[in-house]
Design an enzyme around this catalytic site. Sequence first.
Site, mmCIF file in Angstrom:
data_model
loop_
_atom_site.group_PDB
_atom_site.id
_atom_site.type_symbol
_atom_site.label_atom_id
_atom_site.label_comp_id
_atom_site.label_asym_id
_atom_site.label_seq_id
_atom_site.Cartn_x
_atom_site.Cartn_y
_atom_site.Cartn_z
ATOM 1 N N GLU A 101 0.823 -1.210 0.000
ATOM 2 C CA GLU A 101 0.000 0.000 0.000
ATOM 3 C C GLU A 101 0.861 1.265 0.000
ATOM 4 O OE1 GLU A 101 -3.161 0.439 -0.443
ATOM 5 O OE2 GLU A 101 -3.600 -1.699 -0.539
ATOM 6 N N CYS A 124 -19.530 -2.190 -17.686
ATOM 7 C CA CYS A 124 -19.582 -1.814 -16.274
ATOM 8 C C CYS A 124 -20.882 -2.294 -15.629
ATOM 9 C CB CYS A 124 -19.473 -0.298 -16.130
ATOM 10 S SG CYS A 124 -19.561 0.279 -14.422
#
Length: 358
Positions: A40, A206
């Site tokens: 991260e 999508c």
Amino acid sequence: MPVLERETFASRLLTWYDQHGRHDLPWQQDRTPYRVWVSEIMLQQTQVTTVIPYFERFMARFPDVASLAEASQDEVLHLWTGLGYYARGRNLHKAAQVVMAEHDGRFPVDSLEAMAQLPGIGRSTAGAIIAQSTGQRAVILDGNVKRVLTRLQAVEGWPGRPAVERELWQLAEHYTPHDRVVDFTQAMMDLGATLCRRGQPDCPRCPFHDVCLAHASGEQRRFPESKPKKTTPLRTTRMLLLRDAGGRVLLELRPSTGLWGGLWSLPQFDNDQDLGRWLDEHAPAAERGTPQTSFTHVFSHFRLEITPVPASVEHMDSVSEGWRWYDPQTPDSVGLAAPVKKLLQTLSPFTLSPPAGP
DNA sequence: AAGTCGGGGGC
DNA sequence: GCCCCAGACTT
């Protein structure tokens, strides 16, 4: 107003993720808090394809938080060289030592506040580490999530503006479910990275194309609004390439904060006069070459025109703390500023004068 | 609220 | 060239 209920949104997203999400990223294997944390931090403002080789090298050298805490900052920054935003590397090192000293070697993954107090870990990164490594419900808001949400809800304004960011946090909070949080957070980032991408979003595929407010108006490319642009100034610097008879190069340690903080660089001067005076004082016997062709290194907020100035000495006595003689042929494990690394790589061991800059 | 902090990818 | 990228931190 959210266009969907939480469970409807999560259900649609997870169905898409199971079929089309990314499941083989290096940090998705053996999801310990340590590995998720390192990934991260590396991924802050840095694309996945850039991070992967850095992550692999880092894990090979520092397999756990204890080994990282015990390392020297030089070695940590060495593995960070080229990745940019070096405060991330310094903070990573610092946080590892805090985890060892104050948290008994374990990340405080049961407390968002405790996680966000570690150096380099903000609200979103804390949420990502908790969600991804423990499955506890935590909300994230990175660039991918911001892009998805600004389009889904047609949120006006640059997401960097605090008012807009507050609204996005509220939306992220609304849509984050209590179950399958590991997959949900990854799915949000995957949707933003692979389908709801900045350039050419693949709206037909999508799962939200029927409810997306940006798509409804045909203005998906207008979201998220871009950052107001500012003119980037040009700065100039001289970099002294002082070599000894063995072909080694003199390096200077940068201050621990600020630009290239904690990295090793060539001695820098604002102008030729300052450089000359420095040589007069520290290496009066040095043979001074003529300045080489300048090249420009680009930063986010300014451009730096670098003029390499070669010089040579037979020998210099031991140098003090913060200075070192560096052999480009047998590099040490230290962090180098990117243009310095490139310059040193172009140095030929057989000639005194370096070629024109990269 | 604005500025600082990198280097590379994509177009 | 340009803008952006799994942001955090300082002022």
